[in-house]
Design an enzyme around this catalytic site. Structure first.
Site, mmCIF file in Angstrom:
data_model
loop_
_atom_site.group_PDB
_atom_site.id
_atom_site.type_symbol
_atom_site.label_atom_id
_atom_site.label_comp_id
_atom_site.label_asym_id
_atom_site.label_seq_id
_atom_site.Cartn_x
_atom_site.Cartn_y
_atom_site.Cartn_z
ATOM 1 N N ASP A 1 0.851 -1.185 0.000
ATOM 2 C CA ASP A 1 0.000 0.000 0.000
ATOM 3 C C ASP A 1 0.888 1.236 0.000
ATOM 4 O OD1 ASP A 1 -1.921 1.947 0.336
ATOM 5 O OD2 ASP A 1 -3.014 0.839 1.877
ATOM 6 N N ARG B 1 -0.239 4.370 -0.432
ATOM 7 C CA ARG B 1 -1.053 5.581 -0.262
ATOM 8 C C ARG B 1 -0.555 6.434 0.897
ATOM 9 N NH1 ARG B 1 -6.891 2.871 -0.048
ATOM 10 N NH2 ARG B 1 -5.691 1.498 1.306
#
Ligand SMILES: [Zn+2]
Length: 187
Positions: free
Chosen positions: A121, A123
């Site tokens: 991930d 983000r």
């Protein structure tokens, strides 16, 4: 990072009558969708762009169902959706499609990202605090299953976590299981 903001405009939608405002962070144009007047402690959803899900209705993930659920919630409870332009958990559309091709060969969503040289991930959520501060919001109810999102909002008091359990289907069962097992999502 310098952030440029647009004016506020009306957006009638199939989910409610909203206001929208853009926050431009470098190349990324994030969109804030909100219902006036905002609740004292508004319900907030931080949604990361998923073109294949949000726009095309992909069943490989649960993004569109989550987005639609969130828009209905903020219409009913005078809250806010912060739509972040970080496609494919921030690896971009090209890499995301390459990751999907690896998934077609049997890798799961995390393994595919690793094979392409990315974290599971990628983000980030710094701009969320900037946006909430811009609106003078100090306390929120956060609509999320993702503990990492809660930890990332250090300067904001999260008085309640509201789960968002929608969008399971026969195609994304394994994807949701991987999010739960490998990424700590509370599903
Ligand atoms: Zn998606």
């Amino acid at each position: 990072m310098k952030i440029e903001t647009s004016q506020i405009a009306n957006l009638p939608s199939r989910f409610g009558t909203f206001k929208i405002q853009t926050f431009k962070e470098g190349e990324k144009e994030h969109l804030v969708i909100f219902k006036e007047p905002l609740d004292v402690v508004p319900t907030v959803r931080v949604h990361s762009e998923c073109l294949t899900g949000d726009a095309i209705g992909s069943l490989k993930c649960d993004c569109r169902d989550q987005l639609e659920f969130a828009l209905k919630e903020i219409e009913n409870h005078h809250g806010m959706v912060i739509y972040l332009r970080q496609e494919g958990r921030n690896i971009g559309l090209l890499n995301k499609v390459n990751a999907y091709a690896l998934q077609d060969k049997g890798l799961d969503t995390v393994e595919a990202n690793h094979q392409l040289g990315f974290d599971a991930d990628e983000r980030t959520y710094e701009v969320v605090e900037y946006i909430l501060n811009h609106f003078g919001i100090k306390k929120i109810k956060l609509l999320t299953n993702n503990p990492k999102k809660m930890e990332s909002l250090e300067g904001i008091e999260i008085v309640e976590r509201l789960p968002i359990i929608v969008g399971e289907n026969e195609y994304n069962e394994e994807y949701l299981q991987t999010k739960k097992d490998k990424m700590g999502h509370l599903l």
